[in-house]
Design an enzyme around this catalytic site. Structure first.
Site, short mmCIF file in Angstrom:
data_model
loop_
_atom_site.label_atom_id
_atom_site.label_comp_id
_atom_site.label_asym_id
_atom_site.label_seq_id
_atom_site.Cartn_x
_atom_site.Cartn_y
_atom_site.Cartn_z
N ASP B 41 0.86 -1.19 0.00
CA ASP B 41 0.00 0.00 0.00
C ASP B 41 0.90 1.23 0.00
O ASP B 41 1.71 1.42 0.91
CB ASP B 41 -0.87 -0.04 1.27
N ASP B 134 -2.90 2.57 -6.07
CA ASP B 134 -1.82 2.62 -5.10
C ASP B 134 -1.75 1.42 -4.18
O ASP B 134 -1.05 1.45 -3.18
CB ASP B 134 -1.92 3.91 -4.28
N GLU B 135 -2.48 0.35 -4.44
CA GLU B 135 -2.32 -0.82 -3.60
C GLU B 135 -2.56 -2.10 -4.40
O GLU B 135 -3.29 -2.09 -5.39
CB GLU B 135 -3.22 -0.78 -2.36
#
EC number: 2.7.7.7
Lengths: 372, 417
Positions: B41, B134-135
Site C-alpha cells: 500500500d 496505489d495498492e
C-alpha cells in the site's frame, strides 16, 4: 361477529385475498383482510390500494359484525385445517382477538379495527358489459407474456385493453409489448362495450383476474372508467386502478409489408428451439434461423460452451434468409399457437417479424430480431 | 529468530540493529522466510507524487481533492497530523488545516507512477492483484528459488527500489492470506513492514474490532452490533451454522475470518464488476438543462470506457446527491445489454425524470453493471423506438471519427450544455 363456514369455501375466499396483499408493505392494515358477516353471507375484502378484491361466501352467520385480521396468517391456518372441517370465526371486541375454531384446533389472532381498513372509492363506470370467461381468458393469456417489467416505461407494465377495427369488424382488443415483442389479440365486440375508454390493466391485476376465469361458461361483468376497471363474477369482485399513462401507438410497429412466409408446426418448432438453445448459458440466448427452399436450420453458436444445429422440414418458398432471435422470445410466441401451424412473415434480418396462427389475424405477434 | 534489514537487505539471525549497516530498520519474525502473501500500500500516494514533483511542498500540508466543494481524496502525513482524513468534505478539512496546499488531482501523473510500480511488482511475481492505483496484493509463493531470496527480502527490495527510483514510499503487509496481509500493511504505516504469522494469528485478531474486516461497512457493522459482535473474540463464540443463518454468505466468511482463515486467492485477473462516472458541481444546481448536460457527459464517459474494455452492461444506474448530501440511486435492468452512450443516457434520463425531485443537486453520476462481453450487447432493436438503430450507427461512426481525429473532433450539441 360470529359465523361458521365450510373450510373449502373459506380457503378459496382467503387465498384470493392473501394474493392481493403485498408481502412487503409498511402499512399494517394492508396486510389484513376485512371480514364482514351479515345476513347469510360473509365478505372477505383485501387491497393493496391499487387493487381491491371482494370475495363473498355463504356462511351460517350467528352474529353480524366485522373485523380485520392478517390475511397471510388466516390463509396459512385454513390451508392446514383438514378437508371438510367446519370453521367457526368469533370476534371478541373486548380482547380485540379473532378466534378461529375447527374441531379441536383453536387459534386466537390479533385484529385491527375495521374503521382503519381503506375501502376503495367507488367509481362512475362509463361502460358496462358482459363477456364469457373463455373470451377474456384468451385475450389476457395470450398477451400477458409480452408485458414489460421496465419500470421506466411504466405505461408498458400492463395490457392495453381497448376497442379497435379489425379485419372481422369491431373488436375488443388486448395489446402488450416490452419493445422487443408485441402481442395483439382480438375478440368480437361484446354487447354494450361500444364506447369503452382504452385502459392499461396492470400486470398484477391481470394475474389476479386469471383466477376468476377458470370456469368457461361463467359470464364476467366488466365495468370500465377512465381510471378504474372492474371484473365481477357473482361471488368475486376485482376492482383495479388502471395505469395512468398513454399506451404508445402500436399500429406503426406492426409490419404490413413482410412477404417472406414460413409455415411450420408450432410444437415441433418450439421443441427444436428449446433443444438447440441448451448449449448456450447466456441469459439472452440467440438462435439463428437459416431459411432455404422448404428447409429451416436452427442453430446456436456459443463460443464458450458449444454449438448446436437442427433441421426442420417447413413450407418456405422465398429466397434464402438468415435471421437471429432471442430463444426465449421465440419459445414464448410459439407456445401461443394452439390449433394450427405457426406462420412467420419476415422482411429482412434487421426488421420486425410477424407471427400468426394459420390465417387467423385475431391473434398476431411481432418480435424484433437479434444480431447474430 | 530470522531477521532482515530493510535498508541493506542483509539476512541475519537476531538483533534489533543490522549487523552490517547498523540500521535500526529491522524486521524479524519466526516465520519471516516462509510467509508469501503480501499487500503493498503506497503511503499518501497522490500527495507523495505531488511532493516528489514539487519539492517545495515537502514540509507543507498537502491535500489532494476536487476543488473547493469536493472531498479530500488524499491528505499527506503533515495534513493528517492536523486531523485531515480522506473522504472528508473539503471545507471541513480546510477548517482543520487552513494553510493546506490544495491540489486538484493530476490523474495522469498518478497513473504513470502506478504503472511504474506495477512494472516493479510484475518482476517479482506473475500473481499481482491491483486493488487501485496505489495498492495491490502479491502472491510470491514458490518464487524463493527463482529469486534466490525469500519473499520478505524481495518485498523489502521492492519498497527500497520504489523509494530510490520513483521517490515514493509504500508499506508492506506480509502474512499467510489476503485478509491478514491487508491488515498487516496498515499496522506500521508509513514506510512500514509488518508481519502476521500463522502462530500469532488468533491471538492477534482476538481483541481487534470486527470492523477491521475489509468489506464490513456501515450496514454489516450495525447488524453485527445488534448480534453483540464487536471483536473477533465475540465472533469466535458463534457456531458456523448460526452465523450463516443470521448473516447469509457473509456469516460463513466471518466464521473463517475469525479464525484467521481466508481462502481467496490472489488473482491477477479480477473481472470488472461495473463502470461508472460521476461529477460534483462547482455549485449546487436544480437546472434541468445543466443537469441534463452533465448526465449526457457522464453517460458518454461510461460508454467510452465500456467500449475500450469491450464490455457492456445489463443494468444502468443513476446516482444523485442532493445539496444536503443525501443520496439517491436508481437502477434499471435492460433486456439487451448495452455499451452505447445513447442507450445508457436514455435509460438514465428516464430514471432521472422519475425521481421527480427539483434538487438542487451537488453531484450526478451514471454507470453500468452486470457486465457482459460486447459481442452479446445491443443486438435486439426496440420496436417502439425505430430510430434507436440509426442513432446507434451514428454513435459508432462518431467513435471512429474521434479515434482518428481526437476526442473533440465530433461531439453532440447536448454535451455543450
Amino acid at each position: 361477529m360470529k359465523f361458521s363456514i365450510e373450510r373449502a369455501a373459506l380457503l378459496k375466499a382467503v387465498s384470493q385475498a392473501q394474493s392481493v396483499v403485498e408481502r412487503r408493505n409498511t402499512i399494517p392494515i394492508l396486510a389484513n383482510v376485512l371480514i364482514e358477516a351479515d345476513g347469510s353471507d360473509v365478505q372477505f375484502r383485501a387491497t393493496d390500494l391499487d387493487i381491491e378484491v371482494v370475495d363473498k361466501a355463504p356462511a351460517q352467520v350467528e352474529r353480524a359484525g366485522a373485523t380485520t385480521v392478517s390475511a397471510v396468517t388466516l390463509h396459512e391456518i385454513v390451508r392446514k385445517l383438514p378437508d371438510g372441517a367446519l370453521v367457526t370465526l368469533t370476534d371478541d371486541a373486548a380482547t380485540g382477538r379473532l378466534t378461529v375454531e375447527a374441531g379441536r384446533s383453536n387459534f386466537s389472532l390479533a385484529t385491527l379495527p375495521r374503521e382503519d381498513f381503506p375501502v376503495m372509492a367507488s367509481s362512475e363506470y362509463t361502460t358496462n358489459f358482459g363477456a364469457p370467461a373463455s373470451v377474456l381468458r384468451r385475450l389476457f393469456d395470450k398477451s400477458k407474456f409480452a408485458i414489460s417489467t421496465e419500470e421506466t416505461r411504466y405505461y408498458l407494465n400492463g395490457v392495453y385493453m381497448h376497442l379497435a377495427d379489425s379485419e372481422d369488424g369491431r373488436a375488443l382488443r388486448c395489446v402488450a409489448t416490452d419493445g422487443h415483442r408485441l402481442a395483439r389479440i382480438d375478440a368480437p365486440l361484446p354487447d354494450g362495450a361500444e364506447g369503452m375508454p382504452g385502459v392499461i390493466v396492470p400486470r398484477k391485476t391481470v394475474g389476479e383476474l386469471r383466477k376468476l376465469l377458470d370456469d368457461d361458461d361463467m359470464q364476467i361483468a366488466v365495468s370500465v372508467s377512465e381510471t378504474k376497471v372492474r371484473f365481477a363474477t357473482p361471488n368475486i369482485t376485482l376492482t383495479s386502478k388502471v395505469i395512468d399513462g398513454t399506451f404508445p401507438d402500436y399500429s406503426r410497429v406492426i409490419p404490413t409489408g413482410n412477404t417472406r412466409k414460413l409455415e411450420v408446426d408450432a410444437a415441433d418448432f418450439a421443441k427444436a428451439v428449446d433443444r438447440v438453445a441448451t448449449v448456450s448459458s447466456e441469459r439472452s440466448r440467440a438462435v439463428k434461423l437459416q431459411l432455404d427452399e422448404d428447409r429451416l436450420i436452427l442453430s446456436v453458436n456459443a463460443p464458450d460452451s458449444g454449438a448446436a444445429e437442427e433441421e426442420l422440414a417447413v413450407a418456405y418458398a422465398d429466397e434464402r434468409l438468415e435471421i437471429g432471435f432471442n430463444a426465449k422470445y421465440l419459445l414464448e410466441i410459439a407456445s401461443q399457437v394452439d390449433r394450427e401451424n405457426a406462420v412467420f412473415l419476415f422482411n429482412s434480418s434487421g426488421d420486425p417479424t410477424l407471427m400468426r396462427e394459420g390465417t387467423d389475424t385475431s391473434a398476431i405477434y411481432v418480435v424484433m430480431p437479434m444480431r447474430v | 529468530m530470522p531477521a532482515l534489514c530493510r535498508d541493506c537487505l542483509s539476512e541475519f539471525e537476531t538483533g534489533t540493529r543490522c549487523p552490517t549497516c547498523r540500521s535500526p530498520r529491522v524486521v524479524s519474525h519466526d516465520e519471516l522466510w516462509s510467509l508469501s502473501i503480501a499487500h503493498m500500500d503506497c503511503d499518501a500516494f497522490y500527495a507523495s507524487v505531488e511532493k516528489r514533483d514539487n519539492p517545495e511542498l515537502a514540509d507543507k500540508p498537502v491535500i489532494i481533492g476536487g476543488g473547493r466543494r469536493g472531498v479530500v481524496s488524499t491528505a499527506c502525513y503533515v495534513a493528517r497530523i492536523r486531523g485531515v482524513r480522506s473522504a472528508m468534505p473539503m471545507f471541513q478539512a480546510l477548517k482543520l488545516c487552513p494553510d493546506a496546499v490544495v491540489i486538484r488531482p493530476r490523474m495522469q501523473a498518478y497513473v504513470e507512477a502506478s504503472r511504474q510500480i506495477r512494472q516493479m511488482m510484475d518482476e517479482l511475481t506473475p500473481v499481482v492483484e491491483p486493488l487501485s492505483l496505489d495498492e495491490a496484493f502479491l502472491d510470491l509463493t514458490g518464487t524463493a528459488r527463482l529469486h534466490g531470496h525469500p519473499p520478505a527480502v524481495m518485498l523489502a527490495r521492492l519498497v527500497r527500489r520504489m523509494r530510490s527510483e520513483l521517490g515514493l514510499t509504500g508499506s508492506i503487509g506480509l502474512s499467510h492470506n489476503k485478509f491478514l496481509a491487508k491488515i498487516a500493511s496498515d499496522l506500521d504505516k508509513p514506510h512500514g513492514f509488518a508481519v502476521i504469522g500463522q502462530t500469532e494469528t488468533q491471538a492477534f485478531l482476538r481483541p481487534k474490532p470486527v470492523r477491521m474486516i475489509w468489506g464490513v461497512g456501515g450496514a454489516t457493522q450495525e447488524a453485527l452490533d445488534r448480534a453483540g459482535i464487536r471483536t473477533f473474540q465475540d465472533l469466535l463464540r458463534w457456531d458456523k451454522a448460526d452465523l450463516t443463518a443470521r448473516f447469509g454468505g457473509m456469516g460463513d466468511r466471518l466464521w473463517h475470518l475469525a479464525r484467521g482463515q481466508d481462502k481467496r486467492r490472489v488473482s491477477a485477473h479480477e473481472p470488472m464488476k461495473s463502470i461508472s462516472n460521476e461529477t460534483t458541481f462547482f455549485e449546487d444546481t436544480g437546472d434541468p438543462d445543466i443537469l441534463d448536460g452533465h448526465l449526457w457527459r457522464m453517460c458518454e464517459k461510461v460508454a467510452d470506457r465500456a467500449k475500450a474494455k469491450q464490455l457492456a452492461g445489463r443494468v444502468v444506474t443513476l446516482k444523485l446527491k442532493r445539496g444536503n448530501h443525501s443520496q439517491i440511486t436508481r437502477r434499471q435492468s435492460l433486456g439487451d445489454a448495452t455499451q452505447l452512450a445513447d442507450r445508457i443516457y436514455r435509460v438514465a434520463r428516464n430514471l432521472f425524470d422519475q425521481v421527480g425531485d427539483q434538487g438542487p443537486y451537488r453531484l450526478i453520476g451514471a454507470g453500468i453493471s452486470d457486465l457482459v462481453a460486447e459481442g452479446i450487447a445491443d443486438r435486439t432493436g426496440d420496436l417502439l423506438d425505430p430510430n434507436a438503430g440509426r442513432r446507434g450507427q451514428a454513435e459508432r461512426a462518431a467513435d471512429k471519427i474521434r479515434n482518428k481525429f481526437g476526442p473533440d473532433a465530433i461531439i453532440k450539441g447536448r454535451s455543450l450544455r
